[in-house]
Write a protein that holds these residues in place. Structure first.
Motif, PDB file in Angstrom:
ATOM      1  N   MET A   1       0.819  -1.198   0.000  1.00 21.41           N
ATOM      2  CA  MET A   1       0.000   0.000   0.000  1.00 21.41           C
ATOM      3  C   MET A   1       0.863   1.262   0.000  1.00 21.41           C
ATOM      4  O   MET A   1       0.523   2.261  -0.595  1.00 21.41           O
ATOM      5  CB  MET A   1      -0.923   0.009   1.215  1.00 21.41           C
ATOM      6  N   GLU A   2       2.009   1.208   0.699  1.00 25.29           N
ATOM      7  CA  GLU A   2       2.861   2.386   0.774  1.00 25.29           C
ATOM      8  C   GLU A   2       3.400   2.770  -0.595  1.00 25.29           C
ATOM      9  O   GLU A   2       3.770   3.904  -0.828  1.00 25.29           O
ATOM     10  CB  GLU A   2       4.032   2.117   1.744  1.00 25.29           C
ATOM     11  N   GLN A   3       3.482   1.780  -1.536  1.00 28.08           N
ATOM     12  CA  GLN A   3       4.039   2.047  -2.848  1.00 28.08           C
ATOM     13  C   GLN A   3       2.971   2.443  -3.858  1.00 28.08           C
ATOM     14  O   GLN A   3       3.279   2.664  -5.013  1.00 28.08           O
ATOM     15  CB  GLN A   3       4.785   0.796  -3.342  1.00 28.08           C
ATOM     16  N   THR A   4       1.705   2.488  -3.437  1.00 34.76           N
ATOM     17  CA  THR A   4       0.642   2.892  -4.351  1.00 34.76           C
ATOM     18  C   THR A   4       0.869   4.337  -4.803  1.00 34.76           C
ATOM     19  O   THR A   4       0.991   5.230  -3.964  1.00 34.76           O
ATOM     20  CB  THR A   4      -0.743   2.790  -3.671  1.00 34.76           C
ATOM     21  N   PRO A   5       0.934   4.588  -6.111  1.00 33.04           N
ATOM     22  CA  PRO A   5       1.166   5.966  -6.585  1.00 33.04           C
ATOM     23  C   PRO A   5       0.071   6.906  -6.098  1.00 33.04           C
ATOM     24  O   PRO A   5      -1.091   6.513  -5.961  1.00 33.04           O
ATOM     25  CB  PRO A   5       1.136   5.813  -8.111  1.00 33.04           C
ATOM     26  N   LYS A   6       0.435   8.155  -5.857  1.00 35.90           N
ATOM     27  CA  LYS A   6      -0.551   9.146  -5.399  1.00 35.90           C
ATOM     28  C   LYS A   6      -1.719   9.260  -6.367  1.00 35.90           C
ATOM     29  O   LYS A   6      -2.866   9.471  -5.961  1.00 35.90           O
ATOM     30  CB  LYS A   6       0.120  10.520  -5.243  1.00 35.90           C
ATOM     31  N   ALA A   7      -1.425   9.130  -7.651  1.00 33.59           N
ATOM     32  CA  ALA A   7      -2.474   9.289  -8.661  1.00 33.59           C
ATOM     33  C   ALA A   7      -3.531   8.193  -8.572  1.00 33.59           C
ATOM     34  O   ALA A   7      -4.645   8.361  -9.063  1.00 33.59           O
ATOM     35  CB  ALA A   7      -1.859   9.287 -10.061  1.00 33.59           C
ATOM     36  N   ASN A   8      -3.184   7.063  -7.952  1.00 31.87           N
ATOM     37  CA  ASN A   8      -4.123   5.947  -7.859  1.00 31.87           C
ATOM     38  C   ASN A   8      -4.778   5.854  -6.489  1.00 31.87           C
ATOM     39  O   ASN A   8      -5.458   4.878  -6.184  1.00 31.87           O
ATOM     40  CB  ASN A   8      -3.409   4.631  -8.168  1.00 31.87           C
ATOM     41  N   ARG A   9      -4.568   6.841  -5.635  1.00 29.46           N
ATOM     42  CA  ARG A   9      -5.158   6.859  -4.304  1.00 29.46           C
ATOM     43  C   ARG A   9      -6.427   7.704  -4.284  1.00 29.46           C
ATOM     44  O   ARG A   9      -6.617   8.561  -5.145  1.00 29.46           O
ATOM     45  CB  ARG A   9      -4.152   7.422  -3.282  1.00 29.46           C
ATOM     46  N   VAL A  10      -7.267   7.463  -3.286  1.00 27.50           N
ATOM     47  CA  VAL A  10      -8.433   8.315  -3.064  1.00 27.50           C
ATOM     48  C   VAL A  10      -7.959   9.584  -2.359  1.00 27.50           C
ATOM     49  O   VAL A  10      -7.298   9.515  -1.321  1.00 27.50           O
ATOM     50  CB  VAL A  10      -9.489   7.599  -2.194  1.00 27.50           C
ATOM     51  N   HIS A  11      -8.274  10.736  -2.920  1.00 25.00           N
ATOM     52  CA  HIS A  11      -7.845  12.015  -2.348  1.00 25.00           C
ATOM     53  C   HIS A  11      -8.984  12.610  -1.519  1.00 25.00           C
ATOM     54  O   HIS A  11     -10.087  12.816  -2.020  1.00 25.00           O
ATOM     55  CB  HIS A  11      -7.423  12.977  -3.454  1.00 25.00           C
ATOM     56  N   ILE A  12      -8.672  12.877  -0.246  1.00 25.49           N
ATOM     57  CA  ILE A  12      -9.677  13.393   0.695  1.00 25.49           C
ATOM     58  C   ILE A  12      -9.234  14.762   1.191  1.00 25.49           C
ATOM     59  O   ILE A  12      -8.130  14.913   1.721  1.00 25.49           O
ATOM     60  CB  ILE A  12      -9.841  12.458   1.910  1.00 25.49           C
ATOM     61  N   GLY A  13     -10.082  15.762   1.024  1.00 28.25           N
ATOM     62  CA  GLY A  13      -9.783  17.110   1.512  1.00 28.25           C
ATOM     63  C   GLY A  13     -10.543  17.401   2.794  1.00 28.25           C
ATOM     64  O   GLY A  13     -11.719  17.053   2.919  1.00 28.25           O
ATOM     65  N   PHE A  14      -9.866  18.037   3.753  1.00 27.76           N
ATOM     66  CA  PHE A  14     -10.492  18.433   5.013  1.00 27.76           C
ATOM     67  C   PHE A  14     -10.663  19.951   5.018  1.00 27.76           C
ATOM     68  O   PHE A  14      -9.686  20.690   4.816  1.00 27.76           O
ATOM     69  CB  PHE A  14      -9.623  17.996   6.200  1.00 27.76           C
TER      70      PHE A  14
END
Length: 421
Positions: A1-14
């Motif tokens: 999971m740590e190697q998952t590219p940022k582009a393939n992650r769910v982006h959550i804004g607070f």
């Protein structure tokens, strides 16, 4: 999971006002000190992002934004940064607190998130929750939380939020409850179950990947689209064969049966087209990414604008990453040279990279975008929509290069039904 590219992650804004408890909430949900917490208003001054894993969502990027009521000298600039985040995230967490009424600013930003179709988890910070509970018991008051009363009092909140939860953010008592609410949301415009090679590869298929190693190639490794393609072929239980351009004929001839497809770096399109028999489908990593991240139909439609370029035409060349430019960089060197070679001289070229992309693109006669392997699907779709709405043709590197070499029809043939549909 740590190697998952940022582009393939769910982006959550607070999001929320200064001292609403955004940073405290982030630290509580992640169970680690991700964000700096202070009673001083405006501790978080600019968006701060961090990659991590939050179950049940999996790999995510969380972004802590500045308070939306920042009245400092730089407040306007910070709000512009926060507004950019709204257009890039897949989920939003909006924070209010029970001891403060929702303001016009709160309603504006909640409305903006709703307008952008971002699913919203409204989490309410229960201030002095334990003291209030004790007082309710002593006075025989119905056991209603401050948060439930808060939402009932301000009915407009329930119309804007997708889900609503509350907790004392300084306690972990309701941590799992809030995570379940967040994990139950469907993120906006993520890849989901879609894959790069969806519908193209089956178990037992042989795919040849042509990966030139030139001065622009990163030392000691392959680029992200190449790695992702290899992994997907393995996931489909196919056979991935990798070679450089001039080794392609020998590799094809060594096979008992022709490969299902050849996928190459777009920069080698013309030579690989010459070396690959017409009976073998051919495309590029960049075109695969265009299909995976955005709308291939719109990027192919943009090709018509190439023939209309003339001296003085304004062209925007946009990179999604910020890699160090090489002497033969594809965006700033190779594509401009290829355009000149095809007779498109004296163009007014402008360049952007990373997160930078103009709001007003109506001034351009054409936008040429990279494959966007480092951008989220949400961001790529936003950029394409921005161009289409403003009437500006847009293509990506692979589509442009194939068109200029006269092989676009071949390069998109594996997807022709999707494009026509």
């Amino acid at each position: 999971m740590e190697q998952t590219p940022k582009a393939n992650r769910v982006h959550i804004g607070f999001f929320g006002r200064c001292n609403a408890g955004k940073s405290t909430l982030i630290n509580m949900l992640t169970d680690q000190p991700v964000s700096l917490v202070s009673e001083v208003a405006g501790t978080t001054t600019d968006p701060v992002s961090k990659s991590m894993e939050i179950l049940p969502l999996g790999p995510v990027v969380i972004t802590d934004t500045a308070g939306i009521d920042d009245t400092t000298e730089l407040g306007t600039l910070r709000m512009e940064k926060t507004e950019e985040i709204v257009k890039k995230i897949n989920l939003a967490v909006y924070v209010l607190r029970t001891d403060e009424e929702p303001t016009a600013d709160d309603m504006h930003w909640l409305g903006l998130l709703k307008q952008n179709n971002v699913p919203i988890a409204l989490f309410i910070n229960e201030i002095n929750a334990e003291i209030d509970k004790e007082n309710d018991k002593e006075n025989n008051i119905e056991n209603k939380t401050d948060a439930s009363i808060y939402v009932e009092t301000h009915k407009g909140l329930s119309e804007l939020a997708t889900v609503i939860g509350s907790a004392d953010f300084t306690s972990k008592a309701k941590r799992l409850e809030l995570l379940d609410l967040l994990g139950g949301l469907t993120p906006l415009d993520v890849e989901g179950d879609q894959t790069l090679l969806q519908g193209l590869v089956e178990e037992g298929d042989t795919i040849i990947l042509v990966c030139p190693i030139d001065s622009a190639a990163p030392k000691g490794r392959l680029i992200l689209p190449q790695v992702q393609t290899i992994r997907e072929i393995l996931d489909y239980k196919g056979l991935a064969l990798v070679c450089q351009t001039e080794e392609l004929p020998a590799m094809i001839n060594s096979l008992k049966y022709p490969p299902k497809m050849v996928i190459c770096d777009s920069q080698a399109f013309d030579r690989v087209d010459e070396l690959t028999p017409d009976t073998i489908p051919l495309t590029s990593f960049s075109i695969l990414m265009a299909r995976f991240k955005g709308k291939l139909q719109d990027l192919v439609a943009g090709v018509e604008a190439i023939k209309n370029l003339k001296a003085g035409s304004k062209v925007l060349i946009s990179e999604g990453c910020t890699h160090r430019r090489q002497c033969d960089d594809i965006g700033t060197v190779k594509i401009p040279n290829l355009l000149k070679k095809q007779g498109h001289t004296d163009l007014q070229l402008e360049f952007t990279s990373g997160g930078a992309f103009p709001k007003d693109v109506s001034q351009y006669d054409l936008i040429i975008h990279c494959g966007a392997c480092m951008l989220t699907r949400r961001e790529v779709l936003r950029r394409i929509e921005c161009a289409v709405v403003q009437g500006t043709p847009i293509v990506n590197y692979g589509v442009l290069i194939a068109a200029l070499h006269g092989i676009l029809e071949r390069a998109i043939s594996p997807f022709i039904d999707e494009i026509k549909g």
